[in-house]
Structures are given as structure tokens and as C-alpha cells.
Write an enzyme that holds these catalytic residues in place. Structure first.
Site, mmCIF file in Angstrom:
data_model
loop_
_atom_site.group_PDB
_atom_site.id
_atom_site.type_symbol
_atom_site.label_atom_id
_atom_site.label_comp_id
_atom_site.label_asym_id
_atom_site.label_seq_id
_atom_site.Cartn_x
_atom_site.Cartn_y
_atom_site.Cartn_z
ATOM 1 N N SER A 55 0.834 -1.201 0.000
ATOM 2 C CA SER A 55 0.000 0.000 0.000
ATOM 3 C C SER A 55 0.866 1.248 0.000
ATOM 4 O O SER A 55 1.983 1.257 0.525
ATOM 5 C CB SER A 55 -0.888 -0.017 1.247
ATOM 6 O OG SER A 55 -1.485 1.240 1.480
ATOM 7 N N TYR B 266 -2.536 -0.152 10.335
ATOM 8 C CA TYR B 266 -2.646 -0.870 9.061
ATOM 9 C C TYR B 266 -1.411 -0.617 8.198
ATOM 10 O O TYR B 266 -0.796 -1.546 7.662
ATOM 11 C CB TYR B 266 -3.905 -0.422 8.315
ATOM 12 C CG TYR B 266 -3.905 -0.788 6.851
ATOM 13 C CD1 TYR B 266 -4.075 -2.106 6.445
ATOM 14 C CD2 TYR B 266 -3.711 0.190 5.870
ATOM 15 C CE1 TYR B 266 -4.048 -2.447 5.098
ATOM 16 C CE2 TYR B 266 -3.693 -0.144 4.528
ATOM 17 C CZ TYR B 266 -3.869 -1.458 4.149
ATOM 18 O OH TYR B 266 -3.843 -1.780 2.817
ATOM 19 N N GLY C 76 -5.008 8.977 11.600
ATOM 20 C CA GLY C 76 -4.355 8.021 10.702
ATOM 21 C C GLY C 76 -4.396 8.413 9.246
ATOM 22 O O GLY C 76 -3.688 7.838 8.424
ATOM 23 N N LYS D 241 1.760 -3.202 6.753
ATOM 24 C CA LYS D 241 2.211 -3.315 5.366
ATOM 25 C C LYS D 241 3.716 -3.070 5.275
ATOM 26 O O LYS D 241 4.436 -3.775 4.552
ATOM 27 C CB LYS D 241 1.445 -2.334 4.470
ATOM 28 C CG LYS D 241 -0.006 -2.707 4.232
ATOM 29 C CD LYS D 241 -0.131 -4.067 3.560
ATOM 30 C CE LYS D 241 -1.561 -4.436 3.248
ATOM 31 N NZ LYS D 241 -1.681 -5.802 2.687
#
Length: 340
Positions: A124, A149, A297, A153
Site C-alpha cells: 500500500s 494498518y 491516521g 504493510k
């Protein structure tokens, strides 16, 4: 010889499975159905005329994963299996670290023991954090991601890079920006469980009356209209990039590059409000929205420099934003027809 596709009934995974089958790859899907539906398997078969092997279990169950590798001659993997909601990851960090990293490590254990190469990781643009310059190219320094998240990644990329160097295996890290749209058949699309975390599914559900209003998270960003800017890429274009990356891994005899890294996007940024307006124009509908405070975020702006993928994979995202958004509305109509 088969390609393992983890999370293969999910949004990007299902579109990629279709492209793999259309390019005469045998496909083995593992998906725990935590963020997907079983009817997607039937729709894949209807679109392609081919039925991939399917195993419904959690990849953290290593003994079941071993059985899949015993049953099939796996020659590569495209790993989509991961929890992926930015906001939720902030609330459930331990769950995200466990799910996204343990599943990856279990697959790599099988690859190590069986001498398998050709691994594609669904990464990502969040690994860049808030980049200092636009567009973002593959040499842009990685920053600490804004979300848990994004951290999973970035950690996944580090694990795979170490794996490639230690065991001399070929890896491709695909850093994509914001996938949108649905398959032209209207039989595959983004299917969020509960309240959508991504912009376009929420826009779709708001236009359909499922949601009262779209929440626009912040209008005080230093952008043209004050809303956050992202690079929105049509999901079928994105799926085709995975096939191109896999073919390069399999067919490239060079041993010089063990880890390929590609940004997958359009090279153009669009703001939240631009997407909303484009959706309204493409589908002749209204999308009521309200401005809310910024969401933890989220970053301000991100769009890709895409020359490397075009040069090395002979791939380019060519679907206009409005066309991609039109397919979203056709997908919504299909879902409504299933419920009547």
C-alpha cells in the site's frame, strides 16, 4: 502448477483471480470469508467459465495451509489476505498485527520448506506515510506510517525483503494507491461488511439511501478544496497489474533483482469532494454529505509516480475516474437485485 491467491474472494483478490484465469493460470484460493461472501466464487466461475479451487479457512491455521500445499503444486502466491481498515486498525492494533503478519509468515514457511519462489505482496502507498514531495516514486523514503494498518504493510515488506535475500527468492511488492470500481459484468465489486471504511463504497451506499449522509473527514487540509487527495485506480486495471508482475517474476531469467517494487496508481490525485461530484455526474444521482473533523491516521495527499510499472511491466492504468465510478453504481444495482 497453480498460483495461490490468499484473500481471493475479497475485493481486489476476486478481480485478480478473474484476470489470472483469463490468462490460463490455475488458481487456488484461500479465504476465511471474514470480509467476503461465498457467492463471489460462483460469480468468478460465471465470468470466466472456470472454477478455481477454494479453501475456506484462516491462514493462521498453519496445519490447514500445509494441506493445501500438499494437495497442489503451488508455483507462486499473490497475498491479499489482511485486515485493511485504517480507522479500525487504530482501535484494534493487536488484532491487526496478528492477522496481517502471522498469516504472511505461515505462507513464507511453506515457501521456504518447499523451495518456492514468485511471491507478490499486496502492499500500500501507506508505507510512505505523508511523503514530502508529489508524485511519490518507488525511491521515496519510507516514513513511519500514520496507521497501524500501514505499519503492518511496511513490516510485511521488510519481512519479505529479508526472506528474499536469505533464501534467494523472487518477490514483487505492489504498492497501490486507492482501488475503486467494479467488474464490467457488475458481478464483482467492493463488499464492505457493516459500515464502509473506504470512500467510494460509502458514497455508493449514501446515493442508494443505505446511509443518510457521507462523512467527509476534514475540509481544512492544505488542498484546493480543503479535502484529502488520493490517487484512485480502477480495480480491473489494478488486477491486470498483478498478472503482469507475476508473468515478469516467472519469465524473467535475471537473478540480479530479487525484490521488485512498483507503485500502482494513475499518477493523478483527486480530492474527496471531486470524487463525490464525479460520482454524481457519472450516475445522475445525489450524494448528501457532511463535513466532520479529521480522522486519525489519514494523510493529506498521496498520488503515484507510475513510470516504473509502465516501463518494466508494460502496464498502465487507463480507465477514467467517472467510468470507474459508473461501474460502482452498476454493482450497487446488482446487489439490490440479489436482495429482492
Amino acid at each position: 502448477m497453480a498460483i495461490l491467491v490468499t484473500g481471493g474472494l475479497g475485493y481486489i483478490g476476486s478481480h485478480t483471480v478473474v484476470e489470472l484465469l483469463n490468462n490460463n493460470f490455475d488458481v487456488v484460493i484461500v479465504d476465511d470469508l471474514s470480509n467476503s461472501e461465498r457467492f463471489i466464487l460462483k460469480n468468478i466461475e460465471e465470468i470466466t467459465g472456470k472454477k478455481p479451487a477454494f479453501y475456506p479457512f484462516d491462514l493462521k491455521r498453519k496445519e490447514l495451509l500445509t494441506q493445501v500445499f500438499d494437495a497442489h503444486e503451488i508455483t507462486g502466491c499473490i497475498n491479499f489476505a489482511a485486515s485493511k481498515a485504517v480507522g479500525e486498525s487504530q482501535l484494534k492494533p493487536v488484532d491487526y498485527y496478528e492477522n496481517n503478519l502471522f498469516s504472511l509468515i505461515n505462507i513464507l514457511q511453506e515457501f521456504k520448506e518447499r523451495q518456492i519462489s514468485n511471491f507478490i505482496f499486496s502492499s500500500s502507498c501507506t508505507v510512505y506515510g505523508q511523503a514530502d514531495q508529489m508524485p511519490i516514486d518507488e525511491n521515496t523514503p519510507l516514513k513511519m506510517p500514520e496507521s497501524v494498518y500501514g505499519k503492518t504493510k511496511q513490516m510485511g515488506e521488510e519481512i519479505l525483503t529479508d526472506f528474499a535475500k536469505a533464501y534467494h527468492r523472487k518477490i514483487s511488492l505492489l504498492r497501490y494507491f486507492n482501488p475503486i470500481g467494479a467488474h464490467p459484468s457488475a458481478k464483482l465489486g467492493e463488499l464492505p461488511i457493516g459500515i464502509p471504511n473506504n470512500l467510494v463504497p460509502y458514497v455508493m451506499q449514501t446515493a442508494a439511501g443505505v446511509r443518510e449522509k457521507l462523512s467527509v473527514w476534514g475540509d481544512d487540509y492544505p488542498t484546493e478544496d480543503g479535502t484529502a487527495v488520493r490517487d484512485y485506480i480502477y480495480v480491473v486495471d489494478l488486477a491486470k497489474a498483478h498478472v503482469a508482475a507475476l508473468q515478469k517474476l516467472i519469465n524473467d531469467p535475471s537473478e540480479e533483482t530479487l525484490v521488485d517494487i512498483y507503485n500502482l496508481g494513475t499518477g493523478k490525485g483527486s480530492s474527496v469532494l471531486e470524487v463525490v461530484k464525479a460520482f454524481e455526474i457519472a450516475n445522475n444521482v445525489e450524494v448528501p454529505y457532511q463535513i466532520c473533523k479529521r480522522r486519525e491516521g489519514d494523510i493529506t495527499i498521496a498520488y503515484a509516480h507510475v513510470d516504473k510499472a509502465e516501463k518494466e511491466l508494460s502496464w498502465k492504468a487507463g480507465t477514467p475516474l467517472e467510468e470507474a465510478l459508473r461501474t460502482v453504481w452498476e454493482w450497487q444495482k446488482y446487489l439490490e437485485s440479489r436482495n429482492t
